[in-house]
Enzyme design. Structure first.
Site, PDB file in Angstrom:
ATOM      1  N   ASP A 242      -0.110   5.153   1.089  1.00  0.00           N
ATOM      2  CA  ASP A 242      -0.516   6.076   2.340  1.00  0.00           C
ATOM      3  C   ASP A 242      -0.487   5.339   3.614  1.00  0.00           C
ATOM      4  O   ASP A 242      -1.015   4.228   3.729  1.00  0.00           O
ATOM      5  CB  ASP A 242      -1.960   6.690   2.115  1.00  0.00           C
TER       6      ASP A 242
ATOM      7  N   ASP B   6       1.117  -1.222   0.108  1.00  0.00           N
ATOM      8  CA  ASP B   6       0.009  -0.006   0.064  1.00  0.00           C
ATOM      9  C   ASP B   6       0.924   1.119  -0.026  1.00  0.00           C
ATOM     10  O   ASP B   6       1.978   1.146   0.146  1.00  0.00           O
ATOM     11  CB  ASP B   6      -0.749  -0.054   1.017  1.00  0.00           C
TER      12      ASP B   6
END
Length: 248
Positions: free
Chosen positions: A29, A27
């Site tokens: 963020d 991922d």
């Protein structure tokens, strides 16, 4: 706990069953960088300006519960249930503010460079898989010096369903031409962990900002504080002993 159930727990929490490892998925963020404080700042200031919640600033708990890790379409529905288009426009403006903040303030999660070197040394494939808008994802990856590291960036908006559905992670496996049985995921949000787990992969959860008890409900393999965490390196060492990586 019986010996068999203990072994079952250990195998669930282990990465060694993935040997030979083919790929690692990230991922963006909160996973590559601690960006949530910048998102929270942008949401807090801009929602305050329009008198959201009767002019009372949103709390971090509200942010974690309703915003963090979610796709912007879903956030728009939560914040502006009676005017979705207004919500979408608000979020476009908010993302512009986030990007301005990120240029000066975005920092990598501790130990990211060490992990990057381990992945490169093992010849693994890698992809970024994110619900972030394309402009945000590209900016963050560029600021972190990872534009050449990732072979592909999979956006939730390019899939039929964004996280917490498994579609983005399944698409990453397809693009990289790797098996879910030889790939694992790094995530920091409940929705992201669920997406990886639903896609059939072990997920290593980062406690960058979200509460441990919430993350554990999404059933990660285990949680780490950052990429310096001894738990991570013990797991990678065990993986190496079991057959390590399969260079792409």
């Amino acid at each position: 706990m019986t010996a068999s159930s203990q072994n079952s727990v250990e195998s669930k929490n282990s990465l060694s069953r993935l040997a030979p490892l083919e790929a690692v998925l990230f991922d963006v963020d909160g996973t590559l960088c601690d960006s949530d404080p910048l998102h929270y700042q942008a949401f807090r200031e801009m929602l305050l300006e329009i008198g959201f919640n009767g002019g009372v600033p949103i709390t971090e708990d509200f942010f974690v519960e309703n915003i963090a890790g979610k796709h912007n379409d879903d956030i728009a529905m939560i914040l502006f249930p009676d005017d979705f288009q207004r919500g979408i426009k608000f979020l476009e403006d908010k993302e512009s503010m986030f990007r301005r903040l990120a240029v000066d303030q975005l920092k990598p999660v501790n130990g990211l460079d060490k992990l990057r070197k381990w992945i490169e040394d093992h010849g693994l494939k890698r992809a970024a898989v994110t619900n972030a808008p394309k402009a945000n994802a590209e900016l963050m990856i560029s600021i972190l010096g990872l534009s050449d590291f990732f072979e592909t960036v999979i956006l939730g908006s390019d899939c039929e369903h964004a996280k917490p559905f498994p579609d983005p992670y399944l698409k990453a496996l397809e693009v990289l031409k790797v098996s879910k049985d030889h790939t694992f995921v790094f995530e920091d949000s409940v929705s992201g962990i669920r997406a990886g787990v639903f896609a059939g992969m072990p997920v290593v959860g980062l406690t960058t900002r979200n509460p441990e008890h919430l993350l554990m409900e999404a059933q990660p393999a285990f949680l780490i504080k950052d990429y310096e965490d001894p738990k991570l390196w013990a797991a990678l060492e065990e993986l190496d002993k079991k057959g390590g990586a399969h260079p792409a």
